[in-house]
Design an enzyme around this catalytic site. Structure first.
Site, mmCIF file in Angstrom:
data_model
loop_
_atom_site.group_PDB
_atom_site.id
_atom_site.type_symbol
_atom_site.label_atom_id
_atom_site.label_comp_id
_atom_site.label_asym_id
_atom_site.label_seq_id
_atom_site.Cartn_x
_atom_site.Cartn_y
_atom_site.Cartn_z
ATOM 1 N N GLU A 90 30.547 30.855 46.620
ATOM 2 C CA GLU A 90 30.610 30.360 45.100
ATOM 3 C C GLU A 90 29.586 29.322 45.267
ATOM 4 O O GLU A 90 29.014 29.055 44.066
ATOM 5 C CB GLU A 90 31.938 29.815 44.787
ATOM 6 N N ASP B 177 27.374 32.214 35.804
ATOM 7 C CA ASP B 177 27.545 32.970 36.891
ATOM 8 C C ASP B 177 26.901 34.257 36.821
ATOM 9 O O ASP B 177 26.187 34.674 35.740
ATOM 10 C CB ASP B 177 28.729 33.128 37.580
#
Length: 167
Positions: A34, A43
């Site tokens: 992440e 994202d």
């Protein structure tokens, strides 16, 4: 000091050590893929995110995006702890078979990334609950798409989760 008290304290220390180890392995695998951003970003799937992949949703103090321009490391760590606790709870709720600690860690990372609903309706979960651990492990390889594309980072993440699951 009494022998039984010492044994009890030793067992408590071992349990605390195991809990810290569990949390650190899980945080390490999630942080590896992440990354950390103290500012909101979109994202690969287009979701607004902050910290270690915390998806910004209605009700968050970061919603709508722009309410908060930056968080602290401590806030990012707190969000990660909350998000992994929620993912772990989902795994424990939906999985009906016995899991080893590495299997629980791998599945928690997986649910953290794909979400509870996707996990709940997955073939991975169906195979696992049928006792087909090898079949469930092979399902990790199918979860490598975001935004309609295969992402190298997801291929790597699933390989790591699968390896952890099988360890």
């Amino acid at each position: 000091m009494n022998k039984w008290l010492l044994i009890g304290l030793g067992l408590i220390a071992a349990a605390l050590g195991a809990a810290i180890y569990y949390k650190n392995v899980l945080k390490d695998i999630i942080a590896k893929f992440e990354g950390l951003s103290l500012v909101p970003y979109q994202d690969a799937a287009g979701y607004w995110t902050i910290g270690y992949g915390h998806k910004i949703v209605a009700g968050d103090p970061y919603y709508p995006v722009g309410n908060v321009t930056k968080i602290t490391q401590e806030e990012a760590d707190r969000l990660l702890d909350e998000d992994t606790a929620n993912a772990k709870a989902a795994v424990e709720h939906f999985v009906t078979v016995t899991l080893s600690t590495p299997q629980l860690q791998a599945l928690t990372s997986f649910v953290f990334n794909v979400g509870e609903s996707a996990f709940q309706h997955s073939t991975l979960l169906a195979k696992l609950n049928a006792g087909d651990y090898a079949g469930a492990a092979s399902e990790f390889d199918k979860w490598t798409h975001a935004g309609g594309q295969v992402l190298t980072a997801l291929v790597s993440r699933r390989a790591d989760e699968k390896q952890l699951f099988l360890s």
